[in-house]
Design a protein around this motif. Structure first.
Motif, short mmCIF file in Angstrom:
data_model
loop_
_atom_site.label_atom_id
_atom_site.label_comp_id
_atom_site.label_asym_id
_atom_site.label_seq_id
_atom_site.Cartn_x
_atom_site.Cartn_y
_atom_site.Cartn_z
N TYR A 259 0.87 -1.17 0.00
CA TYR A 259 0.00 0.00 0.00
C TYR A 259 0.91 1.23 0.00
O TYR A 259 1.60 1.49 0.98
CB TYR A 259 -0.93 0.01 1.21
CG TYR A 259 -1.94 1.15 1.17
CD1 TYR A 259 -3.03 1.09 0.31
CD2 TYR A 259 -1.77 2.29 1.96
CE1 TYR A 259 -3.94 2.14 0.25
CE2 TYR A 259 -2.68 3.33 1.91
CZ TYR A 259 -3.76 3.25 1.06
OH TYR A 259 -4.66 4.29 0.99
N HIS A 260 0.95 1.92 -1.12
CA HIS A 260 1.88 3.03 -1.33
C HIS A 260 3.31 2.59 -1.02
O HIS A 260 4.11 3.36 -0.47
CB HIS A 260 1.49 4.24 -0.48
CG HIS A 260 0.26 4.94 -0.97
ND1 HIS A 260 0.29 5.97 -1.87
CD2 HIS A 260 -1.05 4.74 -0.67
CE1 HIS A 260 -0.94 6.39 -2.11
NE2 HIS A 260 -1.78 5.65 -1.40
N GLY A 263 7.29 4.54 -1.59
CA GLY A 263 7.21 5.94 -1.94
C GLY A 263 8.04 6.85 -1.08
O GLY A 263 8.46 7.92 -1.50
N HIS A 321 2.53 7.30 4.48
CA HIS A 321 3.22 7.65 3.24
C HIS A 321 3.16 9.14 2.92
O HIS A 321 3.78 9.60 1.96
CB HIS A 321 2.62 6.87 2.07
CG HIS A 321 1.21 7.23 1.74
ND1 HIS A 321 0.13 6.59 2.32
CD2 HIS A 321 0.68 8.19 0.94
CE1 HIS A 321 -1.00 7.11 1.86
NE2 HIS A 321 -0.69 8.09 1.03
N SER A 322 2.39 9.92 3.69
CA SER A 322 2.19 11.33 3.39
C SER A 322 1.98 12.11 4.68
O SER A 322 1.45 11.58 5.66
CB SER A 322 0.96 11.50 2.48
OG SER A 322 0.64 12.87 2.32
N SER A 365 6.58 4.48 3.80
CA SER A 365 5.58 3.72 3.05
C SER A 365 5.65 2.23 3.38
O SER A 365 6.67 1.72 3.82
CB SER A 365 5.81 3.90 1.55
OG SER A 365 5.69 5.25 1.18
#
Length: 426
Positions: A259-260, A263, A321-322, A365
Motif C-alpha cells: 500500500y503506497h 514511496g 506515506h504522506s 511507506s
C-alpha cells in the motif's frame, strides 16, 4: 574529513548487518555508549547524513529531518573522536547509556532458569509459544492456529478469543521488528488479561468482542536477537545483495506491505540497511502469511487493527506515506486515539502523543496499519509505539514490562469503549 574517516573504523555495523552464522558468539557491546544527538538545522542534517552514509555507525532511528533527536551507538575506542566530530559540527548531544552491554544484561533471557511465562522478564520464542499452546488447551473459547512459516521454517502462530457468536473483532499484532522485545511482551500481557483477569471491565471486553492476536510476526529475527545480535531489526532472508562486509540479510517487513509501497522512507532502498523495504512489495513469506490470515475473515469482521512497536509513546494513525493526506474518518480516529492516551496516562503518568504517523513521526511507506486501513478497509488502525520516550529506547529494562502492560491495557479499554461510541463496531 579525518574525524569521519576515523569513525569509519567502527566495527558495529559489520556485525549488525552481515552476521549470518547463528553458531557465532553473540555480539557484545561492552562499554559501547548510546549518544542522543540533536539535529537543529539543515546544515547539521546534511553533515549527519554524510556521517551515516560513509561510516559504520549504528543509528537507531530513521533520519527524518531537523528538529529531532537521534540515538547513535558508538564503540569505546571512538568515544572521543565521535564527540570531537559533534563538537566540530556544533551538534548538541548527551550520553544516555554509558555501557550498552550492562543494560542488555539486565534483560537477557537466562535459558537455564527460564521456565514459565510471566511479565517480569523477557522470554524466548519457545516459552511464549508454549504459553499460547497451554492457554489454548485450557480454554475452549480460544483457538490457536499456525498461520504460516517464516523463511527459516518457524511457526507464525495466532490465537483467537471468541466467547460469543456475532462479535466484531480486534486484531493485535506484535514483534514485526525483531529487536522490539517489549512489543510481544505487551501483546501477550494484554491477551493474558483478557483470558485470566478478574477485572469486570476487562472481562466484559472479552465477552463483547473477539480478539485475534499474532504476537510474533518475525520469529526468525526474534530468535536472532536472542542468540546472535540483540540490535537486529529485520527478518532473516538473504536478500541477494552484498556490501564490503559480505552478504546482506533481511527486509524491514513493516516497509513491505503493498500500500503506497516504496514511496517514502529513510534508506528503504538500501538492501544492507536496517530499513530496507524490499525490491518489490509483498516479497516476504511472513507478510504474505499475515495478509492471507487477515483476508481469511469475512469483510467487516475485523474492525480494529493495532500493531505494537517501540518506542516513543505514540498512537500513530494512517497515513504513513504522506504528511498532507489523511483518511476520510481521520477526525473520528483522532477521537479514539485521544481516548487511548487519556486512559494510558492514568496508571503511571505516561503521556502518549497521537496523530497521523506521516505527520507526527516521519513519512514512510508500506506499513501494516496503512495496508489494513487502505486495502482491508478496517476502520480503525494504528501503530502503538510503547515506552519509553528515549531514556532506554529499544532496550527497555524488563522491570518495566508489567507497568507497560498495565498502562496499555488501560488505554486499550478506553479506546475500545470510545470506538464503540463512535460506531466502529456497528
Amino acid at each position: 574529513m579525518k574525524l569521519i574517516f576515523l569513525l569509519g573504523l567502527l566495527p558495529l555495523a559489520v556485525l549488525a548487518m552481515s552476521t549470518a552464522d547463528r553458531k557465532l558468539p553473540a555480539v557484545r557491546y561492552d562499554n559501547f555508549r548510546i549518544y542522543k544527538v540533536y539535529i537543529e538545522n539543515h546544515l547539521q542534517l546534511v553533515e549527519f547524513q554524510k556521517i551515516e552514509k560513509h561510516t559504520q555507525l549504528h543509528i537507531l532511528n530513521e533520519i527524518a529531518g531537523t528538529g529531532r533527536s537521534y540515538d547513535v551507538i558508538v564503540g569505546p575506542l571512538l568515544h572521543r573522536v565521535w564527540e570531537r566530530t559533534l563538537d566540530f559540527l556544533s551538534i548538541a548531544y548527551k550520553v544516555i547509556v554509558d555501557d550498552l552491554q550492562k543494560l542488555l544484561d539486565e534483560s537477557t533471557v537466562d535459558k537455564d532458569t527460564e521456565s514459565a511465562m510471566e511479565w517480569e522478564s523477557y522470554h524466548s520464542l519457545e516459552v511464549i509459544y508454549d504459553w499460547l499452546d497451554q492457554e489454548c488447551a485450557a480454554h475452549d473459547y480460544l483457538e490457536c492456529k499456525v498461520i504460516g512459516k517464516s523463511y527459516e521454517g518457524r511457526n507464525i502462530k495466532s490465537i483467537k478469543l471468541s466467547k460469543r457468536e456475532g462479535n466484531k473483532a480486534i486484531l493485535l499484532e506484535g514483534n514485526i521488528h525483531a529487536m522490539e522485545w517489549i512489543s510481544s511482551a505487551t501483546v501477550t500481557y494484554i491477551l493474558n488479561q483478557l483470558i485470566n483477569s478478574k477485572d469486570p471491565e476487562i472481562q466484559r471486553l472479552s465477552e463483547e468482542y473477539d480478539w485475534i492476536v499474532v504476537p510474533m510476526v518475525n520469529p526468525d529475527g526474534f530468535v536472532y536477537t536472542h542468540e546472535v545480535e540483540r540490535l537486529w531489526r529485520k527478518n532473516r532472508r538473504p536478500n541477494g545483495h552484498t556490501n564490503v562486509t559480505g552478504d546482506c540479510y533481511g527486509i524491514d517487513m513493516n516497509r513491505n506491505f503493498d500500500y503506497h509501497w516504496g514511496g517514502a522512507g529513510w534508506n528503504i532502498d538500501d538492501p544492507c540497511d536496517h530499513w530496507f523495504g524490499g525490491e518489490t512489495p509483498n516479497t516476504e513469506v511472513e507478510i504474505l502469511a499475515l495478509q492471507d490470515f487477515v483476508s481469511s475473515f469475512a469483510d467487516g469482521y475485523i474492525r480494529s487493527y493495532m500493531a505494537f512497536h517501540a518506542y516513543g509513546q505514540y498512537v500513530l494513525l494512517p497515513y504513513g506515506h504522506s504528511n498532507t493526506e489523511f483518511p476520510p474518518n481521520y477526525d473520528q480516529m483522532m477521537r479514539i486515539a485521544a481516548a487511548f492516551a487519556e486512559g494510558a496516562v492514568e496508571p503511571y503518568g505516561s503521556p502518549f502523543t497521537y496523530g497521523a504517523s506521516g505527520l507526527l513521526n516521519y513519512v514512510v511507506s508500506g506499513a501494516a496499519k496503512d495496508w489494513a486501513y487502505g486495502v482491508k478497509n478496517i476502520p480503525f488502525t494504528c501503530t502503538v509505539e510503547l515506552r519509553d520516550k528515549g531514556t532506554f529506547g529499544f532496550f527497555l529494562p524488563s522491570n518495566q514490562i508489567t507497568e507497560v502492560g498495565v498502562e496499555v491495557t488501560a488505554g486499550l479499554v478506553a479506546l475500545v469503549n470510545k470506538a464503540a461510541d463512535e460506531g466502529i463496531f456497528s
